[in-house]
Design an enzyme around this catalytic site. Structure first.
Site, PDB file in Angstrom:
ATOM      1  N   ASP A   1      42.521  19.595  -8.150  1.00 21.79           N
ATOM      2  CA  ASP A   1      42.161  19.658  -6.734  1.00 21.79           C
ATOM      3  C   ASP A   1      43.093  18.804  -5.881  1.00 21.79           C
ATOM      4  OD1 ASP A   1      39.943  21.231  -7.341  1.00 21.79           O
ATOM      5  OD2 ASP A   1      38.632  19.495  -7.591  1.00 21.79           O
TER       6      ASP A   1
ATOM      7  N   HIS B   1      24.546   7.508   0.832  1.00 23.65           N
ATOM      8  CA  HIS B   1      23.197   8.015   0.499  1.00 23.65           C
ATOM      9  C   HIS B   1      22.830   7.684  -0.947  1.00 23.65           C
ATOM     10  CE1 HIS B   1      21.980   9.980   4.122  1.00 23.65           C
ATOM     11  NE2 HIS B   1      23.002  10.813   4.140  1.00 23.65           N
TER      12      HIS B   1
ATOM     13  N   GLU C   1      36.045  23.920  -4.930  1.00 24.75           N
ATOM     14  CA  GLU C   1      34.858  23.670  -5.767  1.00 24.75           C
ATOM     15  C   GLU C   1      33.764  24.655  -5.344  1.00 24.75           C
ATOM     16  OE1 GLU C   1      34.306  21.590  -8.376  1.00 24.75           O
ATOM     17  OE2 GLU C   1      36.323  20.743  -8.266  1.00 24.75           O
TER      18      GLU C   1
ATOM     19  N   ASP D   1      30.123  10.431  12.862  1.00 25.40           N
ATOM     20  CA  ASP D   1      28.961  11.077  13.471  1.00 25.40           C
ATOM     21  C   ASP D   1      27.798  10.094  13.641  1.00 25.40           C
ATOM     22  OD1 ASP D   1      28.781  10.987  10.703  1.00 25.40           O
ATOM     23  OD2 ASP D   1      28.139  13.072  10.455  1.00 25.40           O
TER      24      ASP D   1
ATOM     25  N   SER E   1      23.754  14.713  10.660  1.00 24.94           N
ATOM     26  CA  SER E   1      25.121  15.199  10.853  1.00 24.94           C
ATOM     27  C   SER E   1      25.194  16.526  11.598  1.00 24.94           C
ATOM     28  CB  SER E   1      25.813  15.370   9.497  1.00 24.94           C
ATOM     29  OG  SER E   1      26.024  14.120   8.906  1.00 24.94           O
TER      30      SER E   1
ATOM     31  N   GLU F   1      37.529  16.371   8.090  1.00 24.14           N
ATOM     32  CA  GLU F   1      36.352  15.560   7.804  1.00 24.14           C
ATOM     33  C   GLU F   1      36.445  14.846   6.451  1.00 24.14           C
ATOM     34  OE1 GLU F   1      31.503  15.753   7.399  1.00 24.14           O
ATOM     35  OE2 GLU F   1      32.677  17.436   6.669  1.00 24.14           O
TER      36      GLU F   1
ATOM     37  N   ASP G   1      32.327  11.095   8.030  1.00 25.02           N
ATOM     38  CA  ASP G   1      30.876  11.297   8.047  1.00 25.02           C
ATOM     39  C   ASP G   1      30.181  10.032   7.552  1.00 25.02           C
ATOM     40  OD1 ASP G   1      28.171  12.155   7.585  1.00 25.02           O
ATOM     41  OD2 ASP G   1      28.895  14.222   7.559  1.00 25.02           O
TER      42      ASP G   1
ATOM     43  N   GLU H   1      36.581  28.458 -11.874  1.00 29.58           N
ATOM     44  CA  GLU H   1      36.869  27.159 -12.502  1.00 29.58           C
ATOM     45  C   GLU H   1      35.838  26.796 -13.576  1.00 29.58           C
ATOM     46  OE1 GLU H   1      37.426  24.126  -9.558  1.00 29.58           O
ATOM     47  OE2 GLU H   1      37.899  22.563 -11.024  1.00 29.58           O
TER      48      GLU H   1
HETATM   49 ZN    ZN Z   1      24.009  11.881   5.714  1.00 31.75          ZN
END
Ligand code: ZN
Ligand code: NAG
Ligand code: NAG
Ligand code: NAG
Ligand code: NAG
Length: 537
Positions: free
Chosen positions: A318, A353, A303, A390, A124, A344, A74, A248
């Protein structure tokens, strides 16, 4: 005489120091040796000749694919792949640039045009609809054609488009999704859901008017639309009744179950296929204990929301994307009719971001390791593997940096404002720092830190996607269909055709009798001939 622990430590110290020195100088020597080799034209000529010979030997595999694995990074634009390649090499003690990523070894490549029906620079959700379902769409919507309008519930019905995963399941294949985000996130969601909003994760996220019009949340669609055999990622809180403590983080109020309808969707998934052996896990230990031979279906939610960034992952709690990919392939590959798996690397996008390249690039390196692990567990003769993104991000690296420059390091020349700058920069985002009208001075800043934000030219709370093409890497049966510049929605069509999934019925032939069989046959004939010779000589 017994040596005291202190004395042992004393004896070991020089050894430790020596190995440390070796480790440090060893890597320097390796990089220097590399350059020494490269000064000789024979090195480049031999290397290119080998590449040329491989290119001449390359033959398209024109038979049907049994299995399909779609890897989606992504936000993994081409600049991200190049920087991650250097990072991976440098993590392994080399100069970096010459490193060959697992995805770099794929023989066929195309460019994917990522714009959506309504956006020049896409999100996305619309792009996931394109590569999963074969149809370009509008921003924010998943699994719906562009006749659907974002957030308008009543434009859902009649505009559904169906993914390759959905159609593969209808053909009797096993199907799975693996992601480092929540499993209800846009990229996986377009594989199984139809929603005018990508953020309607649970029913609590849907406005009541839309709920009254019959719109259903993505988590519910996850367990009711397609029977997905393997689901691995984050997203527990959208699956359990409002107020359910998270296993958790039992004392955290922000991570409690979120569902207003009081349904437990984990139970719904568990009970959906009574005749199969299904397992639900939520931490690493249970995950490791899964016996893939006796497990038909696996739901792993590690999570409450997204999984942690790789640099912050607690490996005892994890699993990584590599381990999730491995487990998924081991379970899905038991189906003699084959499988479709979507994997993914979902948080490459999130690191970008945040304007923090180290987060994005370490995610990308781990994503590539998952590609590598899948390559080891599959055969190129029956599995079509596609790796793509993407959309891109406004991420670059430059500044005339010398060979082997640390990827998170500085360009060697000062900028015109007489201050240093990092090679990696963003065109926009939260890394914009101006003090009294001048650019921030990073001389004393630790730009190697996990959370260092590279500088951005334009201030934005969240760095944005990029609009240029992204790469599609492919190998396996019909991988040669990926060449040239293609619209993103073509990916779904080429995958469906390769594996003879509707609407394609005029498909590539099955793989001819394997060479293994030919050997047995010729062996049998040879035996028979020898027998005849012995009997009748
Ligand atoms: Zn994004
Ligand atoms: C759909 O809903 C919107 C309001 O959300 C309304 O304006 C529109 O007329 C409705 N369309 C149809 C076809 O019912
Ligand atoms: C990782 O998780 C384990 C098990 O919950 C815990 O004991 C340990 O302290 C954690 N490590 C870190 C670095 O948080
Ligand atoms: C940047 O910071 C360093 C260290 O504080 C200082 O020596 C240098 O003069 C500063 N550069 C400018 C152009 O302000
Ligand atoms: C910015 O300029 C003001 C006014 O000249 C000054 O008081 C302040 O210290 C400056 N801030 C920095 C971080 O240089």
């Amino acid at each position: 005489m017994q040596a005291s622990p202190q004395r042992w430590a004393f004896r070991l110290l020089p050894l430790l120091l020596a190995s440390l020195l070796l480790a440090v100088t060893g890597s320097i020597v390796t990089a220097e040796e590399e350059l020494e080799k490269e000064r000789d034209p024979a090195y480049w000529n031999a290397q290119a000749k080998e590449t040329l010979q491989a290119a001449l030997r390359l033959r398209p595999r024109v038979h049907r694919a049994k299995n399909i694995i779609l890897f989606l990074g992504d936000g993994m634009g081409v600049s991200t792949v190049s920087a991650a390649r250097i990072l991976r090499g440098q993590m392994e003690g080399r100069s970096g640039e010459e490193t060959v990523l697992a995805m770099d070894t794929f023989p066929y490549l195309a460019l994917s045009k990522t714009y959506s029906v309504d956006k020049q620079v896409a999100d996305s959700a619309s792009t996931a609809t394109a590569y999963h379902c074969g149809v370009k769409a509008n921003a924010k919507t998943v699994g719906l054609s562009a006749n659907a309008v974002a957030y308008e519930c009543n434009t859902t019905f009649g505009n559904e488009v169906y993914s390759v995963l959905h159609r593969a399941k209808a053909q009797g294949k096993s199907v799975g999704i693996v992601t480092t985000t929540r499993v209800q996130h846009a990229s996986p969601a377009a594989a199984y859901a139809h929603s005018v909003s990508r953020s309607w994760y649970s029913d609590a996220d849907i406005p009541s008017s839309a709920r009254r019009q019959g719109c259903v949340d993505i988590a519910t669609q996850l367990v009711t639309n397609v029977d997905i055999d393997v689901i691995l990622g984050g997203g527990r809180m959208y699956m359990t009744p409002k107020g359910t403590p998270d296993p958790e983080y039992p004392t955290s109020s922000s991570r409690k179950g979120d569902r207003k309808d009081k349904r437990n969707l984990i139970d719904v998934w568990m009970k959906a296929q009574q005749h199969k052996s299904s397992q639900y896990v939520w931490h690493r230990k249970q995950f490791d204990e899964i016996n893939v031979k006796t497990t038909d279906r696996l739901l792993g939610l590690f999570e409450p929301k997204d999984m942690r960034f790789e640099v912050f992952r607690n490996a005892t709690r994890d699993p990584s994307i590599v381990e999730m990919t491995e487990k998924a392939i081991q379970i899905l590959s038991k189906n003699p009719k084959g499988y479709f798996l979507f994997v993914e690397g979902g948080r490459i996008d999130h690191g970008h971001h945040d304007g923090i390249a180290k987060l994005a690039l370490t995610e990308t390196v781990m994503f590539d390791r998952a590609v590598q692990r899948a390559s080891r567990l599959t055969r190129e003769s029956d599995t079509l593997t596609v790796v793509t993104a993407d959309h891109s991000h406004v991420f670059t690296f430059g500044g005339n940096t010398p060979r082997g420059n640390p990827i998170f390091g500085l360009a060697h020349k000062k900028a015109d404002d007489r201050m240093p700058f990092t090679s990696i920069l963003y065109a926009n985002g939260p890394g914009y720092v101006h003090v009294n009208g001048t650019r921030g001075n990073i001389t004393l800043v630790d730009y190697y830190d996990e959370e260092y934000m590279q500088q951005a030219a334009v201030p934005l709370d969240s760095e944005t996607h990029g609009g240029e093409d992204v790469a599609i890497y492919a190998k396996g049966p019909m991988a040669h269909l990926f060449h040239g510049v293609k619209e993103q929605n073509y990916i779904a069509h080429a995958m469906a055709y390769a594996a003879c999934i509707p609407p394609y019925t005029d498909c590539p032939p099955h793989l001819p009798a394997s060479t293994g069989h030919t050997h047995t046959l010729s062996g049998l004939l040879l035996c028979l001939a020898s027998l005849l010779w012995i009997l009748f000589r």
